[in-house]
Every structure is written in C-alpha cells, then in structure tokens.
Design a protein around this motif. Structure first.
Motif, PDB file in Angstrom:
ATOM      1  N   SER A 122      32.231  48.356  45.502  1.00 50.15           N
ATOM      2  CA  SER A 122      30.971  49.017  45.189  1.00 50.15           C
ATOM      3  C   SER A 122      29.888  47.961  44.991  1.00 50.15           C
ATOM      4  N   PHE A 123      28.792  48.113  45.714  1.00 50.79           N
ATOM      5  CA  PHE A 123      27.679  47.169  45.672  1.00 50.79           C
ATOM      6  C   PHE A 123      26.516  47.791  44.909  1.00 50.79           C
ATOM      7  N   GLY A 124      25.803  46.941  44.164  1.00 50.76           N
ATOM      8  CA  GLY A 124      24.722  47.428  43.319  1.00 50.76           C
ATOM      9  C   GLY A 124      23.343  46.981  43.740  1.00 50.76           C
ATOM     10  N   THR A 125      22.474  46.879  42.757  1.00 49.06           N
ATOM     11  CA  THR A 125      21.063  46.603  43.014  1.00 49.06           C
ATOM     12  C   THR A 125      20.809  45.206  43.578  1.00 49.06           C
ATOM     13  N   ALA A 126      21.794  44.327  43.527  1.00 48.76           N
ATOM     14  CA  ALA A 126      21.632  42.998  44.135  1.00 48.76           C
ATOM     15  C   ALA A 126      21.382  43.103  45.641  1.00 48.76           C
ATOM     16  N   LEU A 127      21.754  44.236  46.236  1.00 50.92           N
ATOM     17  CA  LEU A 127      21.513  44.419  47.673  1.00 50.92           C
ATOM     18  C   LEU A 127      20.029  44.509  48.007  1.00 50.92           C
ATOM     19  N   ILE A 128      19.215  44.889  47.030  1.00 50.05           N
ATOM     20  CA  ILE A 128      17.786  45.092  47.308  1.00 50.05           C
ATOM     21  C   ILE A 128      17.130  43.781  47.707  1.00 50.05           C
ATOM     22  N   HIS A 129      17.562  42.696  47.129  1.00 44.00           N
ATOM     23  CA  HIS A 129      17.105  41.362  47.538  1.00 44.00           C
ATOM     24  C   HIS A 129      18.346  40.511  47.830  1.00 44.00           C
ATOM     25  N   ALA A 130      19.152  40.994  48.752  1.00 38.86           N
ATOM     26  CA  ALA A 130      20.463  40.397  48.993  1.00 38.86           C
ATOM     27  C   ALA A 130      20.366  38.981  49.550  1.00 38.86           C
ATOM     28  N   THR A 131      21.237  38.113  49.054  1.00 37.39           N
ATOM     29  CA  THR A 131      21.402  36.801  49.662  1.00 37.39           C
ATOM     30  C   THR A 131      22.123  36.973  50.995  1.00 37.39           C
ATOM     31  N   PRO A 132      22.026  36.004  51.882  1.00 35.94           N
ATOM     32  CA  PRO A 132      22.775  36.105  53.142  1.00 35.94           C
ATOM     33  C   PRO A 132      24.270  36.276  52.906  1.00 35.94           C
ATOM     34  N   GLU A 133      24.805  35.623  51.873  1.00 35.50           N
ATOM     35  CA  GLU A 133      26.238  35.728  51.581  1.00 35.50           C
ATOM     36  C   GLU A 133      26.623  37.145  51.162  1.00 35.50           C
ATOM     37  N   LEU A 134      25.794  37.776  50.328  1.00 33.81           N
ATOM     38  CA  LEU A 134      26.098  39.128  49.891  1.00 33.81           C
ATOM     39  C   LEU A 134      25.952  40.124  51.043  1.00 33.81           C
ATOM     40  N   ALA A 135      24.929  39.931  51.860  1.00 35.94           N
ATOM     41  CA  ALA A 135      24.749  40.798  53.026  1.00 35.94           C
ATOM     42  C   ALA A 135      25.946  40.694  53.968  1.00 35.94           C
ATOM     43  N   GLU A 136      26.437  39.479  54.160  1.00 38.04           N
ATOM     44  CA  GLU A 136      27.613  39.298  55.018  1.00 38.04           C
ATOM     45  C   GLU A 136      28.820  40.001  54.419  1.00 38.04           C
ATOM     46  N   ALA A 137      28.984  39.893  53.096  1.00 34.21           N
ATOM     47  CA  ALA A 137      30.107  40.557  52.432  1.00 34.21           C
ATOM     48  C   ALA A 137      30.048  42.063  52.662  1.00 34.21           C
ATOM     49  N   LEU A 138      28.862  42.641  52.554  1.00 34.25           N
ATOM     50  CA  LEU A 138      28.717  44.082  52.765  1.00 34.25           C
ATOM     51  C   LEU A 138      29.153  44.481  54.167  1.00 34.25           C
ATOM     52  N   THR A 139      28.806  43.689  55.158  1.00 38.66           N
ATOM     53  CA  THR A 139      29.147  44.041  56.544  1.00 38.66           C
ATOM     54  C   THR A 139      30.651  44.004  56.806  1.00 38.66           C
ATOM     55  N   LEU A 140      31.406  43.318  55.941  1.00 42.08           N
ATOM     56  CA  LEU A 140      32.851  43.203  56.144  1.00 42.08           C
ATOM     57  C   LEU A 140      33.640  44.362  55.528  1.00 42.08           C
ATOM     58  N   VAL A 141      32.967  45.201  54.766  1.00 40.05           N
ATOM     59  CA  VAL A 141      33.660  46.293  54.084  1.00 40.05           C
ATOM     60  C   VAL A 141      33.699  47.520  54.995  1.00 40.05           C
ATOM     61  N   PRO A 142      34.885  48.031  55.320  1.00 42.79           N
ATOM     62  CA  PRO A 142      34.961  49.260  56.119  1.00 42.79           C
ATOM     63  C   PRO A 142      34.220  50.383  55.404  1.00 42.79           C
ATOM     64  N   ARG A 143      33.586  51.253  56.157  1.00 45.56           N
ATOM     65  CA  ARG A 143      32.801  52.329  55.543  1.00 45.56           C
ATOM     66  C   ARG A 143      33.658  53.205  54.633  1.00 45.56           C
ATOM     67  N   ASN A 144      34.933  53.359  54.962  1.00 46.31           N
ATOM     68  CA  ASN A 144      35.788  54.218  54.128  1.00 46.31           C
ATOM     69  C   ASN A 144      36.285  53.520  52.863  1.00 46.31           C
ATOM     70  N   LYS A 145      35.777  52.309  52.606  1.00 43.27           N
ATOM     71  CA  LYS A 145      36.104  51.587  51.371  1.00 43.27           C
ATOM     72  C   LYS A 145      34.832  51.215  50.597  1.00 43.27           C
ATOM     73  N   LEU A 146      33.720  51.871  50.911  1.00 44.96           N
ATOM     74  CA  LEU A 146      32.418  51.464  50.383  1.00 44.96           C
ATOM     75  C   LEU A 146      31.869  52.452  49.360  1.00 44.96           C
ATOM     76  N   PHE A 147      31.313  51.894  48.276  1.00 45.69           N
ATOM     77  CA  PHE A 147      30.524  52.664  47.316  1.00 45.69           C
ATOM     78  C   PHE A 147      29.245  51.897  46.997  1.00 45.69           C
TER      79      PHE A 147
END
Length: 226
Positions: free
Chosen positions: A152-177
């Motif tokens: 589950s990803f929070g408000t850090a996504l609003i100004h996401a670092t490249p590392e956090l953005a990359e982490a988000l892209t690696l999570v399958p949609r059926n494992k995401l909150f």
C-alpha cells in the motif's frame, strides 16, 4: 465505486471513500462503527509495561467480527523495544492472526530481511499480508511481491522520488492498495498521482483496489461502502 483508502487514521477527511481504520488495542474502546476496522499493537508501543495485558486483549478482540484484520503491527528498527523483543511480540500476534483467520497489516522500518524471514515460515505462509505506507526502494518492493505481500502506497506518491515511482511500477495491480495514513490529504490525490506514474486512469485503479479489498479481507462490500 468509491475510492478505497486502505489505511487512514483520519476517516473524517475521507467521507466519500471506503476507509479501513486501524485501532491500537490500548484505545480500542474509541472505535466507531462507521468504517471497516482493524485492531493491532503498533511496534512503537512494544516498550510498554502493559504489553502482556495488551496481547491478551488483542487476542480477544481479534475474534470479534467488527475487526476485519490485524494491524497495524510490525517491526521498527528505529523506535520501540529492542528488535529481538519486537520480533517475539510480532510472532505472538501472528499466532493470534492465524487463530482468528484474519489478514495482517504491517508497519516495517529497516527490518525487511527479518520480516520476510519470519513470514516465510510455513506456519505463517498462508496469512494474507500487506505493507502499509510503503516507501522503500524498488528491489525491496520486488522481494516483497515475490514473497506474496500486498503493498500500500501513501501520500509520498504525490511528489514521488524516482525510486518510489519505480517501486510502484513493479507491484502487480492485484497486489496494490493506496492510502493516506495519518495525513489530511484527500485520497483522490494519491490515486491521481498513482495513475500518472502507472500511465493508468483513476477509474482503473479504483476498480482494482475495490477488488483487492474484497480479496485481501475476504469480505463483501457492506453499507459502510455505499
């Protein structure tokens, strides 16, 4: 469908969302019936002299149908009891989760190796498990996903670092909150940021997280979501 806010301490700022609200066992009497609720013992409180009583109370409350999950619980290398003590307490709570057949929502700070090792044990492997407020690097995200965790990803996504953005892209949609935790930021802004990073639409993410909510908690949407 409404937006799922997987973990919020301030549901009053998310009135148009499906909120999952965590309560600590030491303040369980404060809970409201207007949202989905989980019950846990935050690792920051593991130094308390009342820990034994709290664990007993948690074991009782976990069996109540009012609580759909156990959390937040976890490990924190920076705060709380010494890590060895936290691990002992964490495993006792995992036994409670096993007995109550409820999923766990995890707070983890700099203890990824220990966390994965514990939850890889055969007796815990079947527990549905989610990391809330994930903001670590992509290699950690991949390791967690490979071991069956939801993220589950929070408000850090609003100004996401490249590392956090990359982490988000690696999570399958059926494992995401997605969540707002203890902030007053509208959950819509988190969905908007996630949709931008994933080159998706908010509607697609709403559909996915609604289904993930049902799957993870093993519930059907009640009047709380209407």
């Amino acid at each position: 469908m409404k937006l799922v806010n997987f973990h919020t301490h301030k549901p009053q700022f998310n009135s148009n969302s499906i909120c999952v609200v965590p309560y600590d066992v030491d303040s369980f009497n404060l809970y409201s019936s207007s949202h989905y609720k989980t019950i846990g013992l935050h690792p920051w409180k593991t130094e308390s002299s009342e820990i034994s009583q709290w664990l007993g109370k948690l074991n009782e409350l976990a069996k109540q149908p009012d609580f759909i999950g156990i959390g937040e619980i976890g490990l924190d290398r920076l705060k709380g009891a010494p890590l060895k003590n936290q691990i002992d307490i964490f495993e006792k709570i995992l036994e409670t989760a096993n007995e109550s057949k409820k999923p766990i929502i995890i707070h983890c700070v700099r203890c990824w190796t220990e966390l994965i090792a514990i939850l890889s044990k055969s007796k815990y492997r079947g527990l549905p498990k989610a990391i809330h407020g994930f903001r670590a690097k992509a290699d950690v995200a991949k390791q967690l996903v490979d071991n069956g965790f939801y993220l589950s990803f929070g408000t850090a996504l609003i100004h996401a670092t490249p590392e956090l953005a990359e982490a988000l892209t690696l999570v399958p949609r059926n494992k995401l909150f997605l969540e707002t935790d203890d902030t007053e930021i509208p959950i819509y802004e988190v969905y908007d940021a996630a949709a931008d990073i994933l080159d998706s639409t908010i509607e697609e993410l709403v559909s996915v997280t609604n289904q993930n909510l049902l799957t993870f908690f093993g519930i059907t949407l009640s009047d709380k979501s209407k």
